[in-house]
Design an enzyme around this catalytic site. Structure first.
Site, PDB file in Angstrom:
ATOM      1  N   PHE A  31       0.832  -1.263   0.237  1.00 40.84           N
ATOM      2  CA  PHE A  31      -0.091  -0.059   0.034  1.00 40.84           C
ATOM      3  C   PHE A  31       0.770   1.235  -0.075  1.00 40.84           C
ATOM      4  O   PHE A  31       0.438   2.405  -0.559  1.00 40.84           O
ATOM      5  CB  PHE A  31      -1.029   0.032   1.226  1.00 40.84           C
ATOM      6  CG  PHE A  31      -0.177   0.473   2.508  1.00 40.84           C
ATOM      7  CD1 PHE A  31      -0.454   1.692   3.007  1.00 40.84           C
ATOM      8  CD2 PHE A  31       0.301  -0.562   3.223  1.00 40.84           C
ATOM      9  CE1 PHE A  31       0.119   2.388   4.084  1.00 40.84           C
ATOM     10  CE2 PHE A  31       0.876   0.018   4.570  1.00 40.84           C
ATOM     11  CZ  PHE A  31       0.845   1.194   4.936  1.00 40.84           C
ATOM     12  N   LYS A  32       2.092   1.117   0.415  1.00 38.97           N
ATOM     13  CA  LYS A  32       2.979   2.311   0.618  1.00 38.97           C
ATOM     14  C   LYS A  32       3.040   2.885  -0.978  1.00 38.97           C
ATOM     15  O   LYS A  32       3.419   4.161  -0.950  1.00 38.97           O
ATOM     16  CB  LYS A  32       4.391   1.945   0.883  1.00 38.97           C
ATOM     17  CG  LYS A  32       4.238   1.355   2.600  1.00 38.97           C
ATOM     18  CD  LYS A  32       3.971   2.274   3.520  1.00 38.97           C
ATOM     19  CE  LYS A  32       3.873   1.501   4.698  1.00 38.97           C
ATOM     20  NZ  LYS A  32       4.953   1.307   5.584  1.00 38.97           N
ATOM     21  N   ASP A  33       3.034   2.182  -1.970  1.00 33.89           N
ATOM     22  CA  ASP A  33       2.791   2.782  -3.205  1.00 33.89           C
ATOM     23  C   ASP A  33       1.939   3.826  -3.415  1.00 33.89           C
ATOM     24  O   ASP A  33       2.230   4.563  -4.519  1.00 33.89           O
ATOM     25  CB  ASP A  33       2.890   1.722  -4.406  1.00 33.89           C
ATOM     26  CG  ASP A  33       4.121   0.793  -4.426  1.00 33.89           C
ATOM     27  OD1 ASP A  33       5.167   1.061  -4.345  1.00 33.89           O
ATOM     28  OD2 ASP A  33       3.882  -0.629  -4.672  1.00 33.89           O
TER      29      ASP A  33
ATOM     30  N   THR B 187       7.774   0.422   3.249  1.00 29.39           N
ATOM     31  CA  THR B 187       8.310   1.840   3.057  1.00 29.39           C
ATOM     32  C   THR B 187       9.447   1.753   2.238  1.00 29.39           C
ATOM     33  O   THR B 187       9.646   2.600   0.844  1.00 29.39           O
ATOM     34  CB  THR B 187       8.289   2.724   4.315  1.00 29.39           C
ATOM     35  OG1 THR B 187       6.895   2.802   4.705  1.00 29.39           O
ATOM     36  CG2 THR B 187       8.787   4.089   3.952  1.00 29.39           C
TER      37      THR B 187
END
Length: 476
Positions: free
Chosen positions: A116-118, A149
Site C-alpha cells: 500500500f505504500k506505493d 516503505t
C-alpha cells in the site's frame, strides 16, 4: 493553506516548504492549520468524478484542498502521471472486493512494490522531482523501513533527477522478499543501510538527523516516512475512493474502516478524512503482538517498548513499538494544545518512555468523538484468518491484512459497510502463507528469482554518527 508544528513552533509554512522539510524545526510534525471541510454536496460531486473520470481526478480534487502553491494544471498533470492503470493494474486503482455482505477488502497493493505504500510514494516521487526542478535544487532522502516503505520509496525515486535515497532497515528483520526488493536495486541514487537493531532504532536515527538542523541544511536532508505530511495526505484519497465504492448502491451513509497499523500513518490518514467530513463510523486500529496502539485505545496509556521487548512477528511491517504519527492524532485529541503535546512527546516519552491520558476527559473522545477502536492479532490468529479466508472466499491475503480482518470482525455493525485496508500482496510473506495453506502464493512474473539477484547493501551498527558519516561521504 498553511501548516503548523504539533509542538508549537510559531512558523507557518506552505505545502512545498514542508514537502522538502519533513520534521518541523522543533521536532514536531506538520498538520494543516485547519482541515478543509467536505459537505454532502461535495461528496456527491466527487462520487461522480471518481465514477466517470477515475482515481487521478479524485486525487486532484482532494489534494488541491491542501496544495495551493503548485499551479492547478501542474498538480493535475502530476496526479494523472501518478495514478495510471498501467502502474496500478486497474481502472479503479484501489478496487473493492466484497468478501461477504457488508465486509470488504480494499486493494491497495497493486503498485510496483506490491504494498500500500506505493499509493503515496509514487505521488511523492513525482512531487519531489517537480519541486526540485522548479527550484534547481537536490534532495537527500533519509528514511526508515520495517519492510514496505523502503522498497516503495526506492522504486518511486530510482532515476529521479536531483534525488538520492538513503534507506535504513533493521538487519535480518524483513522477509527475504522484502529484502530482495530493496537490496537488488543497483541504481546509483539508491543506498541501503541495514542497521543492527530494530525498526525503532532506524526511526530514531532518522528523527535525530532531522533534528540536527545544521546537518539537515548542509546536506539537504528530506524524509519519505509518514512523518512527511505529503505522504499521509496522499493516503487520504483512498478512504474517499473506498467509501464511494462501498456505498455505490446506497449513494451514501456511514462507513467503517479497519487498518493494520504499526506507525499510525495509514490510519491517521483515515482520521484526517473523517475530520474533513467523510462519514466514518469507526476507525479500527489492528495491531500484532506489538500492541502499543491497542493498549492506548484500551487504557489511555501510551507505553513505548524497548528494542529487546519488540517482538519479531510474522507481520513484520508492524513490528513497531513507537508510532511516530500518533503525535498528530494526540494533537487533535488534546484540542491542538501544542505545549502539552511537546511535553508528552518531547519530554515525558524521552524521560519515562510513556505517558498516561487515562484520567483525561479528552481520552474518552478517542472513541466517542473520533470513532477510534482497536484490537490485537497473534500469529495463531493470522494463520487461522488466512486459512478461513482462502477456504470460504478463495482469496489469499497477506499476514498484515489478516491481522486487520481478524480484528474487523469484532466491530461489524448492521447497515454499516466495513472496509479492511489491504496492506500487501501475500507473496511478500510467502513463508507464513505456506505455513497456513501448505502452498505458495502467486508470484508476479517480474519478481521471479529476485532473491538470487546481486545485493547492494551496507551493514552497520545502529549509530547516528555512522549514518551521518555515510551520507556526508556519499554526497561530498
Amino acid at each position: 493553506m498553511h501548516y503548523q508544528s504539533t509542538r508549537g513552533n510559531p512558523d507557518r509554512k506552505r505545502f512545498c516548504e514542508i514537502l522538502l522539510e519533513g520534521l518541523a524545526p522543533d521536532g514536531g510534525l506538520y498538520l494543516p492549520e485547519v482541515y478543509p471541510q467536505v459537505d454532502a454536496s461535495t461528496l456527491d460531486k466527487w462520487r461522480v468524478i471518481y465514477d466517470e473520470s477515475g482515481y487521478a481526478a479524485l486525487a486532484f480534487e482532494v489534494l488541491s484542498l491542501y496544495i495551493d502553491d503548485i499551479p492547478a494544471a501542474d498538480l493535475q498533470t502530476i496526479c494523472r502521471k501518478t495514478y495510471t492503470e498501467e502502474v496500478f493494474g486497474s481502472k479503479e486503482i484501489v478496487p473493492l472486493r466484497a468478501l461477504e455482505p457488508g465486509l470488504y477488502l480494499e486493494a491497495l497493493s497493486n503498485g510496483p512494490t506490491l504494498a500500500f505504500k506505493d499509493m503515496a510514494m509514487q505521488l511523492l516521487g513525482n512531487l519531489f522531482e517537480y519541486e526540485l526542478a522548479r527550484r534547481g535544487e537536490e534532495l537527500n532522502i533519509l528514511g526508515a523501513t520495517s519492510g514496505d516503505t523502503g522498497s516503495a520509496a526506492e522504486y518511486a525515486m530510482r532515476g529521479k533527477k536531483g534525488v538520492r535515497v538513503f534507506m535504513t532497515s533493521p538487519q535480518g528483520r524483513m522477509s527475504p522478499f522484502q529484502q530482495a526488493q530493496m537490496f537488488s536495486l543497483q541504481d546509483d541514487n539508491i543506498h541501503n543501510l541495514a542497521l543492527e537493531g530494530v525498526f525503532d532504532d532506524c526511526q530514531d536515527i532518522v528523527k535525530d538527523v532531522s533534528n540536527d538542523l545544521d546537518f539537515k541544511r548542509q546536506y539537504k536532508i528530506g524524509t519519505v516516512n509518514s512523518i512527511n505530511w505529503a505522504r499521509l495526505m496522499a493516503q487520504v484519497v483512498y478512504y474517499f475512493a473506498g467509501y464511494f465504492q462501498a456505498t455505490a448502491s446506497t449513494g451514501g451513509g456511514r462507513i467503517s474502516f479497519t487498518v493494520p497499523s504499526g506507525n499510525f500513518g495509514n490510519v491517521c490518514a483515515g482520521h484526517v478524512a473523517r475530520m474533513m467530513g467523510l462519514p466514518i463510523a469507526k476507525l479500527v486500529v489492528a495491531t500484532n503482538e506489538n500492541d502499543v496502539l491497542d493498549e492506548f485505545f484500551r487504557t489511555g496509556v501510551y507505553r513505548v517498548r524497548a528494542s529487546a521487548d519488540t517482538h519479531e512477528t510474522s507481520s513484520p511491517s508492524m513490528d513497531i513499538s513507537k508510532a511516530s504519527n500518533f503525535e498528530r492524532f494526540v494533537f487533535d485529541l488534546l484540542g491542538r494544545d501544542a505545549a502539552r503535546v511537546a511535553d508528552l512527546f518531547g519530554t515525558q516519552l524521552s524521560q519515562t518512555g510513556s505517558f498516561d491520558l487515562s484520567g483525561d476527559p479528552a481520552f474518552q473522545a478517542a472513541a466517542q468523538r473520533y470513532g477510534f477502536a482497536s484490537g490485537k492479532s497473534t500469529h495463531a490468529d493470522r494463520l487461522q484468518t488466512i486459512r478461513e479466508t482462502f477456504e470460504r472466499f478463495g482469496t489469499i491475503i497477506d499476514t498484515h491484512t489478516a491481522d486487520g480482518l481478524k480484528v474487523a470482525r469484532a466491530y461489524l455493525q448492521a447497515g454499516v459497510p466495513m472496509v479492511v485496508l489491504e496492506t500487501a500482496l501475500p507473496i511478500k510473506f510467502a513463508e507464513t502463507i505456506e505455513e497456513a495453506l501448505g502452498r505458495s502464493p502467486t508470484r508476479p512474473a517480474k519478481f521471479e528469482g529476485i532473491e538470487a539477484l546481486p545485493k547492494r547493501v551496507v551493514v552497520m551498527p545502529a549509530d547516528v554518527s555512522l549514518v551521518k558519516a555515510y551520507i556526508a561521504k556519499t554526497v561530498d
